[in-house]
Design a protein around this motif. Sequence first.
Motif, PDB file in Angstrom:
ATOM      1  N   LEU A 105     -13.464 -48.221  -0.393  1.00  0.00           N
ATOM      2  CA  LEU A 105     -13.348 -48.163   1.100  1.00  0.00           C
ATOM      3  C   LEU A 105     -14.398 -47.123   1.685  1.00  0.00           C
ATOM      4  O   LEU A 105     -15.217 -47.548   2.434  1.00  0.00           O
ATOM      5  CB  LEU A 105     -12.165 -47.732   1.561  1.00  0.00           C
ATOM      6  CG  LEU A 105     -10.789 -48.620   1.375  1.00  0.00           C
ATOM      7  CD1 LEU A 105      -9.678 -48.193   1.758  1.00  0.00           C
ATOM      8  CD2 LEU A 105     -11.276 -49.680   2.291  1.00  0.00           C
ATOM      9  N   GLU A 106     -14.390 -45.792   1.083  1.00  0.00           N
ATOM     10  CA  GLU A 106     -15.476 -45.028   1.490  1.00  0.00           C
ATOM     11  C   GLU A 106     -16.950 -45.541   1.374  1.00  0.00           C
ATOM     12  O   GLU A 106     -17.923 -45.208   2.033  1.00  0.00           O
ATOM     13  CB  GLU A 106     -15.372 -43.566   0.559  1.00  0.00           C
ATOM     14  CG  GLU A 106     -16.298 -42.396   1.124  1.00  0.00           C
ATOM     15  CD  GLU A 106     -16.203 -41.358   0.206  1.00  0.00           C
ATOM     16  OE1 GLU A 106     -17.013 -40.384   0.226  1.00  0.00           O
ATOM     17  OE2 GLU A 106     -15.313 -41.171  -0.702  1.00  0.00           O
ATOM     18  N   ASN A 107     -17.056 -46.266   0.069  1.00  0.00           N
ATOM     19  CA  ASN A 107     -18.470 -46.798  -0.042  1.00  0.00           C
ATOM     20  C   ASN A 107     -18.703 -48.212   0.857  1.00  0.00           C
ATOM     21  O   ASN A 107     -19.880 -48.451   0.901  1.00  0.00           O
ATOM     22  CB  ASN A 107     -18.158 -47.622  -1.364  1.00  0.00           C
ATOM     23  CG  ASN A 107     -19.539 -47.906  -1.912  1.00  0.00           C
ATOM     24  OD1 ASN A 107     -20.647 -47.338  -1.874  1.00  0.00           O
ATOM     25  ND2 ASN A 107     -19.817 -49.225  -2.209  1.00  0.00           N
ATOM     26  N   GLY A 108     -17.745 -48.477   1.599  1.00  0.00           N
ATOM     27  CA  GLY A 108     -17.947 -49.548   2.718  1.00  0.00           C
ATOM     28  C   GLY A 108     -17.849 -51.090   2.102  1.00  0.00           C
ATOM     29  O   GLY A 108     -18.480 -51.982   2.503  1.00  0.00           O
ATOM     30  N   THR A 109     -16.804 -51.178   0.763  1.00  0.00           N
ATOM     31  CA  THR A 109     -16.602 -52.325   0.252  1.00  0.00           C
ATOM     32  C   THR A 109     -15.268 -52.499   0.282  1.00  0.00           C
ATOM     33  O   THR A 109     -14.422 -52.503  -0.727  1.00  0.00           O
ATOM     34  CB  THR A 109     -17.148 -52.507  -1.254  1.00  0.00           C
ATOM     35  OG1 THR A 109     -16.689 -51.243  -2.023  1.00  0.00           O
ATOM     36  CG2 THR A 109     -18.745 -52.378  -1.175  1.00  0.00           C
ATOM     37  N   PRO A 110     -14.664 -52.829   1.520  1.00  0.00           N
ATOM     38  CA  PRO A 110     -13.271 -53.231   1.673  1.00  0.00           C
ATOM     39  C   PRO A 110     -12.509 -54.301   0.858  1.00  0.00           C
ATOM     40  O   PRO A 110     -11.560 -54.281   0.370  1.00  0.00           O
ATOM     41  CB  PRO A 110     -13.015 -53.285   3.292  1.00  0.00           C
ATOM     42  CG  PRO A 110     -14.266 -53.990   3.682  1.00  0.00           C
ATOM     43  CD  PRO A 110     -15.218 -53.129   2.831  1.00  0.00           C
ATOM     44  N   ASP A 111     -13.369 -55.423   0.538  1.00  0.00           N
ATOM     45  CA  ASP A 111     -12.925 -56.520  -0.138  1.00  0.00           C
ATOM     46  C   ASP A 111     -12.496 -56.089  -1.574  1.00  0.00           C
ATOM     47  O   ASP A 111     -11.576 -56.507  -1.955  1.00  0.00           O
ATOM     48  CB  ASP A 111     -13.795 -57.640  -0.175  1.00  0.00           C
ATOM     49  CG  ASP A 111     -13.914 -58.302   1.181  1.00  0.00           C
ATOM     50  OD1 ASP A 111     -13.318 -58.078   2.071  1.00  0.00           O
ATOM     51  OD2 ASP A 111     -14.747 -59.223   1.346  1.00  0.00           O
ATOM     52  N   THR A 112     -13.456 -55.401  -2.032  1.00  0.00           N
ATOM     53  CA  THR A 112     -13.160 -54.733  -3.362  1.00  0.00           C
ATOM     54  C   THR A 112     -12.097 -53.884  -3.518  1.00  0.00           C
ATOM     55  O   THR A 112     -11.443 -53.790  -4.512  1.00  0.00           O
ATOM     56  CB  THR A 112     -14.529 -54.050  -3.819  1.00  0.00           C
ATOM     57  OG1 THR A 112     -15.824 -54.930  -3.569  1.00  0.00           O
ATOM     58  CG2 THR A 112     -14.544 -53.826  -5.465  1.00  0.00           C
ATOM     59  N   ALA A 113     -11.907 -52.972  -2.595  1.00  0.00           N
ATOM     60  CA  ALA A 113     -10.669 -52.281  -2.459  1.00  0.00           C
ATOM     61  C   ALA A 113      -9.531 -52.996  -2.433  1.00  0.00           C
ATOM     62  O   ALA A 113      -8.580 -52.537  -3.035  1.00  0.00           O
ATOM     63  CB  ALA A 113     -10.897 -51.148  -1.125  1.00  0.00           C
ATOM     64  N   ALA A 114      -9.504 -54.035  -1.482  1.00  0.00           N
ATOM     65  CA  ALA A 114      -8.133 -54.572  -1.541  1.00  0.00           C
ATOM     66  C   ALA A 114      -7.734 -55.547  -2.718  1.00  0.00           C
ATOM     67  O   ALA A 114      -6.776 -55.355  -3.128  1.00  0.00           O
ATOM     68  CB  ALA A 114      -8.611 -55.761  -0.386  1.00  0.00           C
ATOM     69  N   MET A 115      -8.695 -55.894  -3.428  1.00  0.00           N
ATOM     70  CA  MET A 115      -8.690 -56.813  -4.556  1.00  0.00           C
ATOM     71  C   MET A 115      -7.932 -55.580  -5.723  1.00  0.00           C
ATOM     72  O   MET A 115      -7.151 -55.711  -6.520  1.00  0.00           O
ATOM     73  CB  MET A 115      -9.830 -57.357  -5.301  1.00  0.00           C
ATOM     74  CG  MET A 115     -10.247 -58.500  -4.363  1.00  0.00           C
ATOM     75  SD  MET A 115     -11.689 -59.615  -5.172  1.00  0.00           S
ATOM     76  CE  MET A 115     -12.894 -58.380  -4.843  1.00  0.00           C
ATOM     77  N   ALA A 116      -8.520 -54.324  -5.543  1.00  0.00           N
ATOM     78  CA  ALA A 116      -8.260 -53.324  -6.661  1.00  0.00           C
ATOM     79  C   ALA A 116      -6.631 -53.126  -6.287  1.00  0.00           C
ATOM     80  O   ALA A 116      -5.875 -53.058  -7.319  1.00  0.00           O
ATOM     81  CB  ALA A 116      -9.080 -52.053  -6.384  1.00  0.00           C
ATOM     82  N   LEU A 117      -6.268 -52.796  -4.940  1.00  0.00           N
ATOM     83  CA  LEU A 117      -4.935 -52.478  -4.671  1.00  0.00           C
ATOM     84  C   LEU A 117      -4.009 -53.635  -5.079  1.00  0.00           C
ATOM     85  O   LEU A 117      -2.861 -53.428  -5.703  1.00  0.00           O
ATOM     86  CB  LEU A 117      -4.820 -52.222  -3.190  1.00  0.00           C
ATOM     87  CG  LEU A 117      -5.402 -51.130  -2.823  1.00  0.00           C
ATOM     88  CD1 LEU A 117      -5.486 -51.122  -1.066  1.00  0.00           C
ATOM     89  CD2 LEU A 117      -4.603 -49.643  -3.205  1.00  0.00           C
ATOM     90  N   GLU A 118      -4.222 -55.009  -4.736  1.00  0.00           N
ATOM     91  CA  GLU A 118      -3.440 -56.263  -5.176  1.00  0.00           C
ATOM     92  C   GLU A 118      -3.321 -56.038  -6.663  1.00  0.00           C
ATOM     93  O   GLU A 118      -2.071 -56.274  -6.967  1.00  0.00           O
ATOM     94  CB  GLU A 118      -4.067 -57.301  -4.682  1.00  0.00           C
ATOM     95  CG  GLU A 118      -3.455 -58.615  -5.032  1.00  0.00           C
ATOM     96  CD  GLU A 118      -3.767 -59.929  -4.495  1.00  0.00           C
ATOM     97  OE1 GLU A 118      -3.120 -60.788  -4.522  1.00  0.00           O
ATOM     98  OE2 GLU A 118      -5.025 -59.927  -3.934  1.00  0.00           O
ATOM     99  N   ARG A 119      -4.364 -55.766  -7.433  1.00  0.00           N
ATOM    100  CA  ARG A 119      -4.196 -55.847  -8.871  1.00  0.00           C
ATOM    101  C   ARG A 119      -3.322 -54.773  -9.260  1.00  0.00           C
ATOM    102  O   ARG A 119      -2.193 -54.796 -10.218  1.00  0.00           O
ATOM    103  CB  ARG A 119      -5.762 -55.677  -9.470  1.00  0.00           C
ATOM    104  CG  ARG A 119      -5.728 -55.867 -11.013  1.00  0.00           C
ATOM    105  CD  ARG A 119      -7.003 -55.490 -11.500  1.00  0.00           C
ATOM    106  NE  ARG A 119      -8.122 -56.442 -11.223  1.00  0.00           N
ATOM    107  CZ  ARG A 119      -9.029 -56.339 -10.044  1.00  0.00           C
ATOM    108  NH1 ARG A 119      -9.333 -55.108  -9.708  1.00  0.00           N
ATOM    109  NH2 ARG A 119      -9.827 -57.213  -9.782  1.00  0.00           N
ATOM    110  N   ALA A 120      -3.179 -53.471  -8.711  1.00  0.00           N
ATOM    111  CA  ALA A 120      -2.340 -52.369  -8.955  1.00  0.00           C
ATOM    112  C   ALA A 120      -1.041 -52.837  -8.673  1.00  0.00           C
ATOM    113  O   ALA A 120      -0.045 -52.638  -9.362  1.00  0.00           O
ATOM    114  CB  ALA A 120      -2.718 -51.081  -8.348  1.00  0.00           C
ATOM    115  N   GLY A 121      -0.696 -53.632  -7.719  1.00  0.00           N
ATOM    116  CA  GLY A 121       0.565 -54.124  -7.366  1.00  0.00           C
ATOM    117  C   GLY A 121       1.129 -54.975  -8.114  1.00  0.00           C
ATOM    118  O   GLY A 121       2.373 -54.951  -8.522  1.00  0.00           O
ATOM    119  N   LYS A 122       0.377 -56.011  -8.639  1.00  0.00           N
ATOM    120  CA  LYS A 122       0.944 -56.755  -9.795  1.00  0.00           C
ATOM    121  C   LYS A 122       1.282 -56.064 -11.074  1.00  0.00           C
ATOM    122  O   LYS A 122       2.096 -56.498 -11.712  1.00  0.00           O
ATOM    123  CB  LYS A 122      -0.323 -57.681 -10.002  1.00  0.00           C
ATOM    124  CG  LYS A 122      -0.310 -58.998  -8.942  1.00  0.00           C
ATOM    125  CD  LYS A 122      -1.652 -59.849  -9.516  1.00  0.00           C
ATOM    126  CE  LYS A 122      -1.734 -60.607  -8.233  1.00  0.00           C
ATOM    127  NZ  LYS A 122      -2.990 -61.693  -8.425  1.00  0.00           N
TER     128      LYS A 122
END
Length: 311
Positions: A105-122
Amino acid sequence: MLWWTLGLPSLKTGFLKWKPDYDSAASEYGKAAVAFKNAKQFEQAKDACLKEAVAHENNRAYLFTLWKCLFHAAKAYEQAGMMLKEMQKLPEAVQLIEKASMMYLENGTPDTAAMALERAGKLIENVDPEKAVQLYQQTANVFENEERLRQAVELLGKASRLLVRGRRFDEAAISIQKEKNIYKEIENYPTCYKKTIAQVLVHLHRNDYVAAERCVRESYSIPGFNGSEDCAALEQLLEGYDQQDQDQVAEVCNSPLFKYMDNDYAKLGLSLVVPGGGVKKKAAAPPQAKPEGTAAPAAEEEEDEYAGGLC
């Protein structure tokens, strides 16, 4: 040479070398991580990934392309998390993946951040559902901020179902309402009808008939809801619940409309029990006319026997 010393030559400074070469060190640690991963030595692979991440973070102070270093550091932390996942250390894995997502997110790549969070949730869903709900809600917020509402509502749906599964009905009611609002915004009205059914079932399991009735009443404003089979079924369900008619409630909840919902909501319908033991309120039967020649009841005969007094 031991693996943890691979990057050390690049980090040494001297008279002709004033600053460490973090870029080369990160590259060496990255190669070591891949080698250990391929050899299934996940503990060493995780440590190499962490050293790679630190090298990338330190490199930010020396390069103009700071975004590149931040992204690669985040990627290394995420890879370290995946090594912990292979070691079945799921809470620790989720912590590192969360850290990586914040850096994305800090880097300005929210899509990648969201995918990482979803992966953690799974990863954590079966171990710590409460944490998974939090991660899915965070992911939904990221997508919503990016105006990617379809992805946001999909993650909210995952959170809602976990809340229902954990019988956290107060939170589930709020989460489903958020889903419904987004579906209404993107004009997916048929799904709004299904979310209204889910809401009503949740409210009835909360023993809040008033909130359930209000959900149906407010949904009349959704185009096409009034007159739909969803609306008719909900009205029948609420009538049966209000009249304590377990048979009517069971008939509605066993209908295909309810049984083929998401499994968690279908189970809510099948387990729904009306208050008062499910005894149907029956109206008092009207008095029947006596046929001619029928003998009067014994009480009336006794009354007639003494109508003229004792003498």
